[in-house]
Design a protein around this motif. Structure first.
Motif, PDB file in Angstrom:
ATOM      1  N   LEU A  15       0.841  -1.188   0.000  1.00  0.00           N
ATOM      2  CA  LEU A  15       0.000   0.000   0.000  1.00  0.00           C
ATOM      3  C   LEU A  15       0.876   1.237   0.000  1.00  0.00           C
ATOM      4  N   GLN A  16       0.576   2.180  -0.906  1.00  0.00           N
ATOM      5  CA  GLN A  16       1.301   3.437  -0.986  1.00  0.00           C
ATOM      6  C   GLN A  16       0.751   4.370   0.091  1.00  0.00           C
ATOM      7  N   VAL A  17       1.632   4.935   0.897  1.00  0.00           N
ATOM      8  CA  VAL A  17       1.253   5.872   1.948  1.00  0.00           C
ATOM      9  C   VAL A  17       2.145   7.107   1.838  1.00  0.00           C
ATOM     10  N   ASP A  18       1.754   8.183   2.524  1.00  0.00           N
ATOM     11  CA  ASP A  18       2.557   9.401   2.492  1.00  0.00           C
ATOM     12  C   ASP A  18       3.908   9.208   3.161  1.00  0.00           C
ATOM     13  N   SER A  19       3.900   8.495   4.299  1.00  0.00           N
ATOM     14  CA  SER A  19       5.138   8.256   5.036  1.00  0.00           C
ATOM     15  C   SER A  19       5.083   6.882   5.687  1.00  0.00           C
ATOM     16  N   VAL A  20       5.972   6.001   5.273  1.00  0.00           N
ATOM     17  CA  VAL A  20       6.046   4.671   5.862  1.00  0.00           C
ATOM     18  C   VAL A  20       6.322   4.779   7.355  1.00  0.00           C
ATOM     19  N   ARG A  21       7.228   5.659   7.738  1.00  0.00           N
ATOM     20  CA  ARG A  21       7.592   5.771   9.160  1.00  0.00           C
ATOM     21  C   ARG A  21       6.395   6.171  10.014  1.00  0.00           C
ATOM     22  N   THR A  22       5.608   7.136   9.549  1.00  0.00           N
ATOM     23  CA  THR A  22       4.420   7.575  10.284  1.00  0.00           C
ATOM     24  C   THR A  22       3.384   6.455  10.352  1.00  0.00           C
ATOM     25  N   GLN A  23       3.153   5.775   9.220  1.00  0.00           N
ATOM     26  CA  GLN A  23       2.169   4.690   9.168  1.00  0.00           C
ATOM     27  C   GLN A  23       2.537   3.558  10.125  1.00  0.00           C
ATOM     28  N   ILE A  24       3.795   3.184  10.139  1.00  0.00           N
ATOM     29  CA  ILE A  24       4.224   2.077  11.002  1.00  0.00           C
ATOM     30  C   ILE A  24       4.085   2.458  12.475  1.00  0.00           C
ATOM     31  N   GLU A  25       4.398   3.676  12.824  1.00  0.00           N
ATOM     32  CA  GLU A  25       4.238   4.088  14.224  1.00  0.00           C
ATOM     33  C   GLU A  25       2.777   4.040  14.646  1.00  0.00           C
ATOM     34  N   GLU A  26       1.858   4.449  13.754  1.00  0.00           N
ATOM     35  CA  GLU A  26       0.431   4.381  14.060  1.00  0.00           C
ATOM     36  C   GLU A  26      -0.016   2.932  14.227  1.00  0.00           C
ATOM     37  N   LEU A  27       0.410   2.050  13.337  1.00  0.00           N
ATOM     38  CA  LEU A  27       0.043   0.644  13.445  1.00  0.00           C
ATOM     39  C   LEU A  27       0.644   0.003  14.696  1.00  0.00           C
ATOM     40  N   ARG A  28       1.856   0.375  15.039  1.00  0.00           N
ATOM     41  CA  ARG A  28       2.494  -0.147  16.253  1.00  0.00           C
ATOM     42  C   ARG A  28       1.680   0.255  17.490  1.00  0.00           C
ATOM     43  N   ARG A  29       1.190   1.505  17.516  1.00  0.00           N
ATOM     44  CA  ARG A  29       0.343   1.967  18.641  1.00  0.00           C
ATOM     45  C   ARG A  29      -0.929   1.143  18.751  1.00  0.00           C
ATOM     46  N   LEU A  65       1.116 -11.005   5.328  1.00  0.00           N
ATOM     47  CA  LEU A  65       2.148  -9.986   5.268  1.00  0.00           C
ATOM     48  C   LEU A  65       1.613  -8.810   4.457  1.00  0.00           C
ATOM     49  N   LEU A  66       1.802  -7.593   4.969  1.00  0.00           N
ATOM     50  CA  LEU A  66       1.291  -6.380   4.344  1.00  0.00           C
ATOM     51  C   LEU A  66       2.418  -5.374   4.273  1.00  0.00           C
ATOM     52  N   GLY A  67       2.741  -4.906   3.055  1.00  0.00           N
ATOM     53  CA  GLY A  67       3.824  -3.951   2.863  1.00  0.00           C
ATOM     54  C   GLY A  67       3.300  -2.538   2.705  1.00  0.00           C
ATOM     55  N   PHE A  68       4.105  -1.587   3.151  1.00  0.00           N
ATOM     56  CA  PHE A  68       3.809  -0.169   2.981  1.00  0.00           C
ATOM     57  C   PHE A  68       4.984   0.465   2.270  1.00  0.00           C
ATOM     58  N   ALA A  69       4.685   1.322   1.305  1.00  0.00           N
ATOM     59  CA  ALA A  69       5.726   1.990   0.524  1.00  0.00           C
ATOM     60  C   ALA A  69       5.459   3.481   0.500  1.00  0.00           C
ATOM     61  N   SER A  70       6.551   4.255   0.474  1.00  0.00           N
ATOM     62  CA  SER A  70       6.421   5.704   0.281  1.00  0.00           C
ATOM     63  C   SER A  70       7.638   6.221  -0.457  1.00  0.00           C
TER      64      SER A  70
END
Length: 123
Positions: A60-74, A113-118
């Motif tokens: 999935l294309q996102v604006d920022s992988v780092r931001t998305q992963i932190e939200e999912l981790r929360r 498995l789900l990938g995120f790209a930015s």
């Protein structure tokens, strides 16, 4: 040719629907149960959740992988691979020129498995 639909195998349709509704920020475009099909619209490409469908690896294309992963981790989503740069775009053949391609991976509620790209400016 245009990609029309991606099917993702799930074990628990209700649990998977809740996970993807929260992740994508909108409810399904259609639910048909029986036979057990849930569709999400991803800007014209349908994501089909279906019990018994084969496994798929979505990116999935996102604006920022780092931001998305932190939200999912929360939210308690298991992070499998932390955000990292895989290459720099020298031209615009695969993404905006002079940007870094970031990737990270998580497991969804069904173990897929789900990938995120930015694409982000090079640091």
């Amino acid at each position: 040719m245009k990609l029309a639909q991606v099917a993702l195998g799930v074990q628990d349709l209700g649990r998977a629907t809740a996970f993807y509704t929260e992740l994508l920020g909108h409810p399904p475009a259609g639910t048909f149960d029986p036979p057990g099909l849930v569709f999400f619209d991803l800007e014209g490409v349908r994501l089909l959740l279906e019990v018994g469908a084969p496994a798929a690896l979505l990116y999935l294309q996102v604006d920022s992988v780092r931001t998305q992963i932190e939200e999912l981790r929360r939210r308690g989503t298991p992070v499998i691979a932390e955000p990292h740069v895989i290459f720099r775009h020298a031209d615009d053949s695969l993404g905006p020129a002079e940007t870094d391609e970031w990737l990270a991976f998580v497991r969804d509620s069904e173990g897929n498995l789900l990938g995120f790209a930015s694409h982000e400016p090079s640091e």
